[in-house]
Design a protein around this motif. Structure first.
Motif, PDB file in Angstrom:
ATOM      1  N   LEU A  57       3.516   4.053 -18.886  1.00  0.00           N
ATOM      2  CA  LEU A  57       2.346   3.526 -18.181  1.00  0.00           C
ATOM      3  C   LEU A  57       2.357   3.648 -16.752  1.00  0.00           C
ATOM      4  CD1 LEU A  57       1.873  -0.040 -19.738  1.00  0.00           C
ATOM      5  CD2 LEU A  57       0.755   1.993 -20.554  1.00  0.00           C
ATOM      6  N   THR A  58       1.516   4.919 -16.197  1.00  0.00           N
ATOM      7  CA  THR A  58       1.577   4.988 -15.119  1.00  0.00           C
ATOM      8  C   THR A  58       0.128   4.737 -14.227  1.00  0.00           C
ATOM      9  OG1 THR A  58       2.944   7.188 -15.509  1.00  0.00           O
ATOM     10  CG2 THR A  58       1.512   7.246 -13.364  1.00  0.00           C
ATOM     11  N   LEU A  59       0.354   4.133 -13.174  1.00  0.00           N
ATOM     12  CA  LEU A  59      -0.796   3.865 -12.256  1.00  0.00           C
ATOM     13  C   LEU A  59      -0.758   4.443 -10.794  1.00  0.00           C
ATOM     14  CD1 LEU A  59      -0.605  -0.280 -12.953  1.00  0.00           C
ATOM     15  CD2 LEU A  59      -2.216   1.554 -13.906  1.00  0.00           C
ATOM     16  N   ARG A  60      -1.880   5.074 -10.711  1.00  0.00           N
ATOM     17  CA  ARG A  60      -1.854   5.670  -9.261  1.00  0.00           C
ATOM     18  C   ARG A  60      -2.918   4.970  -8.505  1.00  0.00           C
ATOM     19  NH1 ARG A  60       0.913   9.922  -9.785  1.00  0.00           N
ATOM     20  NH2 ARG A  60       1.062  10.990 -11.746  1.00  0.00           N
ATOM     21  N   ILE A  61      -2.364   5.029  -7.264  1.00  0.00           N
ATOM     22  CA  ILE A  61      -3.523   4.249  -6.194  1.00  0.00           C
ATOM     23  C   ILE A  61      -4.580   5.355  -6.149  1.00  0.00           C
ATOM     24  CG2 ILE A  61      -3.589   3.648  -3.895  1.00  0.00           C
ATOM     25  CD1 ILE A  61      -0.709   2.622  -3.659  1.00  0.00           C
ATOM     26  N   VAL A  62      -5.716   4.886  -6.185  1.00  0.00           N
ATOM     27  CA  VAL A  62      -6.778   5.589  -6.010  1.00  0.00           C
ATOM     28  C   VAL A  62      -7.849   5.283  -4.756  1.00  0.00           C
ATOM     29  CG1 VAL A  62      -6.968   6.274  -8.663  1.00  0.00           C
ATOM     30  CG2 VAL A  62      -8.388   4.142  -7.592  1.00  0.00           C
ATOM     31  N   GLU A  63      -7.543   3.890  -4.355  1.00  0.00           N
ATOM     32  CA  GLU A  63      -8.225   3.337  -3.034  1.00  0.00           C
ATOM     33  C   GLU A  63      -7.630   2.356  -2.251  1.00  0.00           C
ATOM     34  OE1 GLU A  63     -12.456   1.397  -2.069  1.00  0.00           O
ATOM     35  OE2 GLU A  63     -12.227   2.412  -3.910  1.00  0.00           O
ATOM     36  N   ARG A  64      -7.668   2.569  -0.961  1.00  0.00           N
ATOM     37  CA  ARG A  64      -6.878   1.715   0.068  1.00  0.00           C
ATOM     38  C   ARG A  64      -7.905   0.859   0.635  1.00  0.00           C
ATOM     39  NH1 ARG A  64      -2.625   5.685  -0.729  1.00  0.00           N
ATOM     40  NH2 ARG A  64      -0.671   4.861  -1.078  1.00  0.00           N
ATOM     41  N   GLU A  65      -8.112  -0.212   0.657  1.00  0.00           N
ATOM     42  CA  GLU A  65      -9.226  -0.637   1.688  1.00  0.00           C
ATOM     43  C   GLU A  65      -8.246  -1.521   2.776  1.00  0.00           C
ATOM     44  OE1 GLU A  65     -12.880  -3.815   1.907  1.00  0.00           O
ATOM     45  OE2 GLU A  65     -12.255  -2.899  -0.151  1.00  0.00           O
ATOM     46  N   PRO A  66      -7.996  -1.055   3.954  1.00  0.00           N
ATOM     47  CA  PRO A  66      -6.897  -1.645   4.614  1.00  0.00           C
ATOM     48  C   PRO A  66      -7.115  -3.014   4.856  1.00  0.00           C
ATOM     49  CG  PRO A  66      -7.635   0.645   5.662  1.00  0.00           C
ATOM     50  CD  PRO A  66      -8.667   0.123   4.283  1.00  0.00           C
ATOM     51  N   SER A  97       0.897  -1.236  -0.078  1.00  0.00           N
ATOM     52  CA  SER A  97      -0.066  -0.087   0.007  1.00  0.00           C
ATOM     53  C   SER A  97       1.033   1.327   0.031  1.00  0.00           C
ATOM     54  CB  SER A  97      -1.112   0.010   1.175  1.00  0.00           C
ATOM     55  OG  SER A  97      -0.383   0.212   2.175  1.00  0.00           O
ATOM     56  N   ASN A  98       2.241   1.150   0.276  1.00  0.00           N
ATOM     57  CA  ASN A  98       2.978   2.329   0.013  1.00  0.00           C
ATOM     58  C   ASN A  98       4.316   1.698  -0.977  1.00  0.00           C
ATOM     59  OD1 ASN A  98       5.060   4.174   0.336  1.00  0.00           O
ATOM     60  ND2 ASN A  98       5.177   4.272   2.698  1.00  0.00           N
ATOM     61  N   LEU A  99       3.920   2.434  -2.172  1.00  0.00           N
ATOM     62  CA  LEU A  99       4.939   2.012  -3.227  1.00  0.00           C
ATOM     63  C   LEU A  99       6.355   2.202  -2.791  1.00  0.00           C
ATOM     64  CD1 LEU A  99       2.675   2.813  -6.336  1.00  0.00           C
ATOM     65  CD2 LEU A  99       2.864   0.880  -4.961  1.00  0.00           C
ATOM     66  N   ASP A 100       6.730   3.267  -2.235  1.00  0.00           N
ATOM     67  CA  ASP A 100       7.992   3.502  -1.627  1.00  0.00           C
ATOM     68  C   ASP A 100       8.776   2.250  -1.272  1.00  0.00           C
ATOM     69  OD1 ASP A 100       8.065   6.186  -2.320  1.00  0.00           O
ATOM     70  OD2 ASP A 100       7.407   6.760  -0.525  1.00  0.00           O
ATOM     71  N   ASN A 101       8.110   1.197  -0.531  1.00  0.00           N
ATOM     72  CA  ASN A 101       8.358  -0.052  -0.129  1.00  0.00           C
ATOM     73  C   ASN A 101       8.798  -0.932  -1.188  1.00  0.00           C
ATOM     74  OD1 ASN A 101       7.949   0.636   2.378  1.00  0.00           O
ATOM     75  ND2 ASN A 101       5.846  -0.080   2.625  1.00  0.00           N
TER      76      ASN A 101
END
Length: 142
Positions: free
Chosen positions: A66-75, A24-28
């Protein structure tokens, strides 16, 4: 025409919470970028570069970004992405379910909105992409 491509269900030897927190954190995902040079040959040169920040991921495939952005996080359960300026309207989601306290299963789904002509051209690459992404996610150290 809305199309959906699903990977097979993959098992990961880590808890649902650890898998979710990592993805959920793409920096990881920095270790993946570092390994990209090693695996480029296995990918037949299809992936040329990979960049990301906390909420977006850009893959350069055969000269196309191709860019994908997180639009929703369901914990703990799901991470949804949407294509940003992609050649076709695209979304992707990663579902995460618990198996045991130390094992989770995931499934990658790619949705694309294409016309009948494009369907023949994009179906196979998108199905393969869903499967390869799911495989890659099983190899990340959680």
């Amino acid at each position: 025409m809305a199309l959906k491509f699903e990977s097979s269900v993959k098992h990961i030897p880590a808890s649902q919470e650890r898998v979710y927190n990592k993805l959920s954190n793409l920096d990881n995902l920095q270790p993946i970028r570092e390994r990209l040079a090693e695996v480029k040959n296995q990918l037949d040169g299809k992936i040329e570069d990979l960049t990301f920040d906390n909420d977006s991921l850009t893959i350069k495939v055969q000269g196309i970004n191709l860019t994908l952005r997180i639009v929703e996080r369901e914990p703990m359960k799901c991470i949804k992405f949407e294509g940003d300026k992609t050649p076709i309207p695209l979304n992707l989601w990663i579902q995460i379910l618990p198996v045991t306290e130390e094992e989770a299963k995931i499934k990658v789904t790619i949705g694309a909105d294409v016309n009948m002509f494009m369907k023949a051209m994009v179906s196979k690459p998108l199905q393969e992409g869903a499967e390869k992404l799911a495989d890659m996610l099983t190899k990340i150290p959680y």
